[in-house]
Scaffold this active site. Structure first.
Site, mmCIF file in Angstrom:
data_model
loop_
_atom_site.group_PDB
_atom_site.id
_atom_site.type_symbol
_atom_site.label_atom_id
_atom_site.label_comp_id
_atom_site.label_asym_id
_atom_site.label_seq_id
_atom_site.Cartn_x
_atom_site.Cartn_y
_atom_site.Cartn_z
ATOM 1 N N ASP A 178 -3.736 7.337 4.871
ATOM 2 C CA ASP A 178 -3.212 6.126 5.061
ATOM 3 C C ASP A 178 -3.895 5.469 6.370
ATOM 4 O OD1 ASP A 178 -1.772 3.871 4.846
ATOM 5 O OD2 ASP A 178 0.094 4.824 5.526
ATOM 6 N N GLU A 179 -4.049 4.338 6.710
ATOM 7 C CA GLU A 179 -4.568 3.547 7.660
ATOM 8 C C GLU A 179 -5.819 4.150 8.170
ATOM 9 O OE1 GLU A 179 -2.828 1.085 8.602
ATOM 10 O OE2 GLU A 179 -1.043 1.264 8.323
ATOM 11 N N LYS A 188 0.854 -1.174 0.134
ATOM 12 C CA LYS A 188 -0.087 0.061 0.010
ATOM 13 C C LYS A 188 0.903 1.171 -0.040
ATOM 14 C CE LYS A 188 -0.805 0.281 5.165
ATOM 15 N NZ LYS A 188 0.013 1.711 5.240
ATOM 16 N N THR A 189 2.053 1.259 0.713
ATOM 17 C CA THR A 189 2.885 2.540 0.663
ATOM 18 C C THR A 189 3.274 2.743 -0.772
ATOM 19 O OG1 THR A 189 3.611 1.802 2.790
ATOM 20 C CG2 THR A 189 5.035 3.374 1.728
ATOM 21 N N ARG A 196 2.951 -9.814 10.967
ATOM 22 C CA ARG A 196 4.403 -9.002 10.799
ATOM 23 C C ARG A 196 5.488 -10.202 10.493
ATOM 24 N NH1 ARG A 196 2.613 -5.116 9.717
ATOM 25 N NH2 ARG A 196 0.518 -6.212 9.767
ATOM 26 N N GLN A 226 -7.090 -4.983 10.205
ATOM 27 C CA GLN A 226 -6.058 -4.303 10.987
ATOM 28 C C GLN A 226 -6.247 -3.151 11.812
ATOM 29 O OE1 GLN A 226 -1.964 -4.452 9.167
ATOM 30 N NE2 GLN A 226 -2.854 -5.028 7.266
#
Length: 779
Positions: free
Chosen positions: A226-227, A34-35, A615, A257
């Site tokens: 973002d997020e 996504k980044t 992670r 998340q």
């Protein structure tokens, strides 16, 4: 050049990058890039004529913003990248508030109070109001005020809400509203805002001043968030207001998340995005580039158990990878030794660095056993989320002097340093100054400036000392007009006598404090050098203080310190490690006992576990203990339901337990009590290496699993398994699973009675019976 970068995207990633206008939502699974998508979309917009000044990108960490900006600079050039408004919600809105501060009655150089400052102020207010600190606990009061602000409940709204007042009265805190009022008033008088004010005051600014809203709506024609699943109500309203005119808004997030409900994050912001805007385009990034197939598919089986979610299927083309290892320990200390031992062995076997490993836990208190075990293995580690460097006393003292230079109204800073180092201005004098400041509705510094005109019954000696302090701060302010932050900070540490005071303490702790201040100066120097690259910045003190005030523990991580990472799962979000240990997977710990009241709370805990598992890039470990110390008492524990919820095909149980599930090994044969139909045996407690689950009343026993169990060795250790046969010599370096590394000082006895006197690095000298001691000779 842009086309070259676009070619690196897969088809799903390219689609949202190439949509220029209109509202859009990108549902991005863990590790799906996504980044990269956000970065490329900003570069694409700039390449197609959108001015960098018209783009706003909001992130949740400064580290993420810096990483994105550096990537964009590589594509479009650093000069253009400098013009982007990109950063965390708090840093971007702090910038806007400084520009528009006068409209709200604040100085543009307002101080940003951290949690420690806010707690100190609330403590002072509670003391002045003569309230019971056991009922009005400062940290709890601050938490309550924080929740009010994030829900846009101002002081006025509080007093107009009888239900809130009744709730506080029922919890024996009827004067909560008065404390809230005093706290807000004192912050305003001190020219200070806390973190929640940065959002609350931005909402106030955009709602009370339509011209200001129109100004920033016109400026930010393209907005990216973002997020988005982690936004709270206050952040949501700001984004809605700013994007309302052009509606060129792109939000990126993953409902799976969303783990910050305790901070006010509202998962409905992303779930309802399509209802907030017309003709929303939705894109899904479902290919995971981070983790192995086993990890990705195991994580899917977990999150599928949640009912509240957006549809997506995360997949990966990566290798299958090893299965997720599940380990059961008798106690939390043994769990720590297992984790340290695995890290030690993998480092040796695979030639890995410490930075490849992370240990994640649900609560900070769990780190103690892990730390003990790592220290005994000489494995360096770093705890994230502990005491921040900037919260250390000596660092805070320096920063408070620097804050006073920028904002002399900052009363928390003034009270902290007015008599440190000791200059003869006692508590009684400070109390008189505080009372006078409240009476005249002025700051303490202003009262000190006019001390000769106010009758506070102070002797001439005390007045002279106050004059000297005021003149010292003013001399620093003059220097600040022409010098950068490093020059001024170095001057302050010398002129105030801080360094000389600390050097008087010759203990290791005292030396460490001096070294910490030296490190602070190094950091300021590094900051001022870095600001030379920023358009319109000169490395001034105000710029540095804002950078520090808005920094997080993870933002300060340079990544070049080779240590095992220890952190709560909440802090691990957005990070990745080749090897991840998720410890303490026990009922009432993870999931937390406080999160089992409603389905929504349990689903958030499950999302937290999903975040922890994803992670891991190569190998994940799940560990739990059968008993754990809580409040000094050893309590029984049972495995977390989350282990049970993973499809067993993705798991490897590294130590299958006895089929009865009991830790007690009977000393007599159970068959003497009569014939037993072993096909009807039930596991009394799911603590075994087979997938722990709740068995149905009519379910047949898992005989196939029982047959696969390895026999348990119940024989007592003998000299053939220990080191009682002469293999050990004086001078050997040994490793003990409990005491760590040590040197053999002496040997005595023969055969099964052979003993060794060993000096361990941690724990001192121990005398061990070798036939029982579990020692590895390593040198």
């Amino acid at each position: 050049m842009l086309e070259q970068y676009l070619n690196q995207l897969n088809e799903a990633q390219r689609a949202p990058v190439l949509q220029k206008d209109g509202p859009m939502m990108v549902i991005a699974g863990a590790g799906s890039g996504k980044t990269r998508v956000l970065t490329m979309r900003i570069a694409y917009l700039m390449h197609h004529g959108v001015d960098a000044f018209n783009i706003l990108a909001l992130t949740f960490t400064n580290k993420a913003a810096r990483e994105m900006k550096s990537r964009i600079a590589a594509i479009v050039g650093s000069n253009e990248a400098k013009n982007l408004w990109m950063g965390t919600f708090h840093s971007v809105f702090a910038k806007i508030l400084r520009i528009e501060a006068d409209k709200l009655g604040y100085p543009s150089n307002f101080t940003i109070y951290d949690t420690q400052d806010a707690v100190r102020l609330i403590s002072a207010i509670i003391k002045e109001m003569q309230l019971d600190k056991d009922i009005y606990k400062p940290k709890q009061i601050l938490g309550r005020i924080s929740s009010y602000k994030n829900s846009l409940i101002t002081v006025k709204a509080y007093f107009n809400n009888p239900e809130l007042q009744e709730a506080d009265a029922m919890s024996k805190r009827p004067r909560m509203g008065e404390i809230y009022q005093n706290y807000v008033d004192r912050c305003f008088k001190a020219g200070a805002m806390d973190f929640d004010d940065l959002l609350l005051k931005t909402n106030e600014l955009l709602n009370r001043f339509p011209d200001v809203l129109a100004k920033y709506q016109d400026r930010f024609r393209y907005i990216m968030v973002d997020e988005y699943q982690d936004t709270n109500h206050s952040q949501y309203l700001i984004v809605r207001a700013l994007s309302d005119r052009f509606q060129n808004i792109c939000v990126v997030g993953d409902d799976a998340q969303s783990i910050y409900a305790f901070r006010g994050a509202n998962i409905n912001n992303i779930l309802n995005f399509q209802k907030d805007y017309d003709r929303v385009q939705t894109y899904r990034l479902e290919q995971n580039y981070r983790s192995t197939k086993n990890i990705v598919e195991a994580a899917n089986t977990i999150i599928d158990k949640n009912k509240t979610k957006l549809d997506k299927v995360v997949w990966t083309a990566n290798e299958l990878g090893p299965k997720i290892k599940v380990h059961r320990s008798l106690t939390d200390s043994e769990e720590g030794r297992y984790v340290a031992g695995e890290i030690f062995e993998m480092k040796m076997r695979e030639q890995l660095t410490n930075g490849k490993f992370a240990v994640l836990y649900r609560t900070n208190a769990q780190s103690r056993a892990i730390e003990d075990a790592l220290r005994k293995r000489d494995i360096p580690y770093r705890i994230y989320g502990g005491l921040s460097f900037y919260q250390r006393k000596e660092i805070k003292d320096v920063l408070c002097y620097l804050r006073l230079i920028i904002n002399p109204k900052d009363e928390e800073a003034l009270i902290r340093v007015i008599n440190y180092p000791h200059r003869g201005i006692g508590d009684t004098t400070v109390e008189k100054l505080t009372i006078a400041a409240n009476h005249y509705k002025r700051s303490i510094f202003e009262v000190m400036e006019h001390i000769d005109k106010i009758d506070l019954k102070l002797n001439s000696g005390t007045k002279n000392k106050l004059h000297d302090f005021v003149n010292m701060i003013k001399s620093f302010q003059i220097i600040n007009e022409n010098q950068d932050a490093f020059y001024l900070a170095e001057h302050v540490t010398k002129k105030t006598g801080l360094i000389q005071e600390l050097k008087k303490d010759g203990t290791p702790e005292g030396v460490a404090r001096v070294e910490n201040i030296e490190e602070l100066l190094n950091g300021i120097k590094d900051f001022t050098e870095g600001q030379k690259e920023v358009d319109g910045a000169r490395g001034a003190l105000a710029e540095f203080l804002e950078d520090v005030a808005l920094a997080t523990d993870l933002d300060n991580d340079t990544g070049d310190d080779d240590r095992v990472a220890l952190m709560t799962i909440h802090l691990a979000k957005g990070l990745e490690f080749p090897y991840v240990f998720i410890v303490g997977l026990e009922e009432d710990l993870f999931p937390s006992a406080l999160s089992l009241n409603t389905r929504s709370e349990l689903e958030e805990e499950r999302r937290l576990f999903y975040v922890a598992l994803t992670r891991a890039e190569h190998q994940a470990y799940l560990t739990y203990a059968q008993s754990r110390y809580r409040w000094g008492k050893l309590t029984d524990a049972e495995p977390s339901r989350f282990i049970e919820e993973i499809d067993p095909q993705y798991l490897e149980f590294v130590n299958p337990a006895e089929t009865t599930g009991y830790r007690y090994k009977p000393m007599i044969d159970m068959d003497i009590f009569g014939d037993v139909d072993k096909t009807k045996l039930r596991l009394q407690k799911p603590v075994s290496g087979t997938p722990p689950r709740r068995m149905q009343e009519d379910e047949p026993a898992p005989s196939a699993n029982i047959r696969r169990l390895k026999p348990v060795n119940t024989s007592a250790p003998s000299s053939s398994t220990g080191l009682g046969d002469g293999k050990l010599a004086i001078g050997n370096i040994v490793l003990h699973e409990r005491f760590g590394k040590g040197e053999v000082l002496n040997l005595e006895g023969i055969g099964g009675d052979r003993k060794a006197e060993i000096k361990f690095d941690v724990g001192g000298i121990k005398k061990l019976l070798l036939r029982f001691a579990k020692l590895d000779v390593i040198g």
